[in-house]
Design an enzyme around this catalytic site. Structure first.
Site, PDB file in Angstrom:
ATOM      1  NE  ARG A  22       8.927 -20.364 -19.338  1.00  0.00           N
ATOM      2  CZ  ARG A  22       8.400 -19.153 -19.478  1.00  0.00           C
ATOM      3  NH1 ARG A  22       8.423 -18.298 -18.466  1.00  0.00           N
ATOM      4  NH2 ARG A  22       7.848 -18.781 -20.618  1.00  0.00           N
ATOM      5  CD  GLU A  56       2.098 -17.230 -12.103  1.00  0.00           C
ATOM      6  OE1 GLU A  56       2.591 -16.565 -13.018  1.00  0.00           O
ATOM      7  OE2 GLU A  56       2.322 -18.438 -11.959  1.00  0.00           O
ATOM      8  CE  LYS A  92       4.063 -20.201 -21.427  1.00  0.00           C
ATOM      9  NZ  LYS A  92       2.945 -19.529 -20.794  1.00  0.00           N
TER      10      LYS A  92
HETATM   11  N1  PLP Z   1       2.867 -16.599 -15.580  1.00  0.00           N
HETATM   12  C1  PLP Z   1       2.081 -17.398 -16.310  1.00  0.00           C
HETATM   13  C2  PLP Z   1       1.138 -18.283 -15.595  1.00  0.00           C
HETATM   14  C3  PLP Z   1       2.187 -17.391 -17.707  1.00  0.00           C
HETATM   15  O1  PLP Z   1       1.420 -18.185 -18.455  1.00  0.00           O
HETATM   16  C4  PLP Z   1       3.101 -16.532 -18.332  1.00  0.00           C
HETATM   17  C5  PLP Z   1       3.257 -16.519 -19.783  1.00  0.00           C
HETATM   18  O2  PLP Z   1       4.118 -17.091 -20.343  1.00  0.00           O
HETATM   19  C6  PLP Z   1       3.892 -15.707 -17.523  1.00  0.00           C
HETATM   20  C7  PLP Z   1       3.751 -15.763 -16.157  1.00  0.00           C
HETATM   21  C8  PLP Z   1       4.892 -14.781 -18.136  1.00  0.00           C
HETATM   22  O3  PLP Z   1       6.029 -15.468 -18.541  1.00  0.00           O
HETATM   23  P1  PLP Z   1       6.937 -14.935 -19.733  1.00  0.00           P
HETATM   24  O4  PLP Z   1       7.333 -13.551 -19.346  1.00  0.00           O
HETATM   25  O5  PLP Z   1       8.080 -15.865 -19.756  1.00  0.00           O
HETATM   26  O6  PLP Z   1       6.097 -14.957 -20.943  1.00  0.00           O
HETATM   27  C1  COI Z   2       2.543 -15.870 -22.814  1.00  0.00           C
HETATM   28  O1  COI Z   2       2.611 -14.743 -22.315  1.00  0.00           O
HETATM   29  O2  COI Z   2       3.293 -16.244 -23.706  1.00  0.00           O
HETATM   30  C2  COI Z   2       1.589 -16.830 -22.350  1.00  0.00           C
HETATM   31  O3  COI Z   2       1.774 -17.986 -22.574  1.00  0.00           O
HETATM   32  C3  COI Z   2       0.409 -16.382 -21.659  1.00  0.00           C
HETATM   33  C4  COI Z   2      -0.766 -17.086 -22.249  1.00  0.00           C
HETATM   34  C5  COI Z   2      -1.754 -17.224 -21.167  1.00  0.00           C
HETATM   35  C6  COI Z   2      -1.260 -16.406 -23.471  1.00  0.00           C
END
Ligand code: PLP
Ligand code: COI
Length: 341
Positions: free
Chosen positions: A82, A220, A184
């Site tokens: 990612r 989201e 991200k």
């Molecule tokens: N959506 C957003 C905007 C996020 O910042 C995050 C955090 O990483 C997620 C979703 C969840 O992603 P992950 O499960 O890969 O941490």
């Molecule tokens: C994460 O879940 O790792 C994120 O990056 C979310 C962040 C807004 C703390």
């Protein structure tokens, strides 16, 4: 190895400097070997690309101590891929994926004293990121970059742990159609700050963002994907090109289907459907699964039958299964658990 003297059970989601971080520099068209360093400071030009035009992307993952006493991380290969997608979208040179995983392992191993003990409720949050470092004044990508990974021990992202959240529908959009919502990048979080502060000032825990084109579909929150449970126990998660492909959400969908025998659907979710769901949760690395009790849209409330005191029963099963896999209590699918030491 002796653990640091930290009150693990009372940690919030905050930054605490640990002993080591990994740093690699990109110059002359290539990444150097990288080093572990104790220096937590970055010195760069006032005109660095990251400072002027926000050329930065990041990841978030966690290290855990398992029931068996091992230190592990969860699916770091997916964070590596990612980060590459995010970097390419901002015209940054990707950090090689195999080296990303090695660097995560090295950084966590060097900070093993900060990995919270099994059963403490805390974890070590790992933050890989990269940014444009040389001076850039005309709008263009930098030529030099830094890739860095630091760690910090953390407790729950939302105060109150697993108490159901109250969230509001934001009047602001998080992402543009065909924009950067699916990567991200720091810029997505900078523009969410006014929206989250507004939500907090109005007494809400988080925002629900709707699709930017029609504002009729659920997207989201600022830091997690949504997961819904229908009244007949199907797991539903929104499909959209402008949300971040959460690794936690992808893992939960697999767990729901293959461990719990539930039906799963990834599809567009109309805001008007919300009232028909039995449970709602936010899923992400930081959030794990945080239950949502209520969604408020300009005074109009959708209250989920799971209520405001506890996690709904299906959300709880998903939570227990995922954390069971991460903590070594349940057998993990092949390749999900990356052992560090
Ligand atoms: N959506 C957003 C905007 C996020 O910042 C995050 C955090 O990483 C997620 C979703 C969840 O992603 P992950 O499960 O890969 O941490
Ligand atoms: C994460 O879940 O790792 C994120 O990056 C979310 C962040 C807004 C703390």
């Amino acid at each position: 190895m002796e653990k640091k003297d930290i009150d693990w059970g009372n940690l919030g989601f905050g930054y605490q400097k640990t002993d080591f971080r990994f740093v690699s520099e990109y110059k002359g068209g290539k990444w150097d070997d990288g080093v572990l360093t104790e220096d937590d400071k970055i010195v760069m030009s006032e005109c660095a690309g990251v400072l002027q035009y926000a050329q930065t992307v990041f990841e978030g993952l966690k290290a855990y101590t398992t029931e068996q006493g091992d230190i592990v991380t969860f699916r770091p290969d997916l964070n590596a891929s990612r980060l590459e997608d995010s970097a390419k979208r901002l015209e940054m040179p990707p950090f090689p994926q195999d080296r990303f995983v090695e660097a995560v392992k090295k950084t966590v191993a060097a900070n093993a004293a900060y990995v919270p003990p099994y059963g403490s409720g805390a974890t070590l949050y790992v933050r890989p990121f990269m940014f444009g470092k040389n001076p850039v004044i005309g709008v263009k990508p930098a030529d030099e970059y830094e890739f860095r990974i630091f760690c910090t021990p953390v407790g729950p992202y939302f105060k109150g742990g697993v108490k159901p959240l109250t969230i509001c529908v934001s009047d602001f959009d998080r992402a543009a159609p065909h924009g950067t919502g699916h990567i991200k990048a720091g810029l997505n979080y900078a523009m969410s700050l006014h929206a989250i502060q507004t939500a907090h000032r109005n007494g809400f825990d988080e925002n629900m963002y709707l699709d930017p084109a029609t504002r009729t579909k659920v997207e989201e929150t600022g830091g997690a994907n949504f997961l819904f449970v229908t009244k007949d126990n199907t797991i539903v998660t929104p499909k959209s090109d402008s949300i971040l492909p959460s690794i936690t959400r992808r893992s939960l969908m697999y767990v729901a289907e293959h461990y719990l025998g539930l039906k799963v659907e990834q599809r567009e979710v109309a805001f008007t459907e919300l009232k028909d769901f039995a449970e709602c949760g936010l899923c992400g690395t930081a959030a794990v699964i945080s239950p949502v009790g209520k969604v408020v849209n300009h005074g109009e409330e959708v209250c989920f039958p799971s209520g405001m005191t506890e996690m709904g029963p299906v959300t709880k099963k998903l939570y227990d299964t995922l954390t069971g896999i991460q903590m070594g209590r349940l057998e993990a699918p092949e390749g999900w658990i990356c052992k560090i030491q």
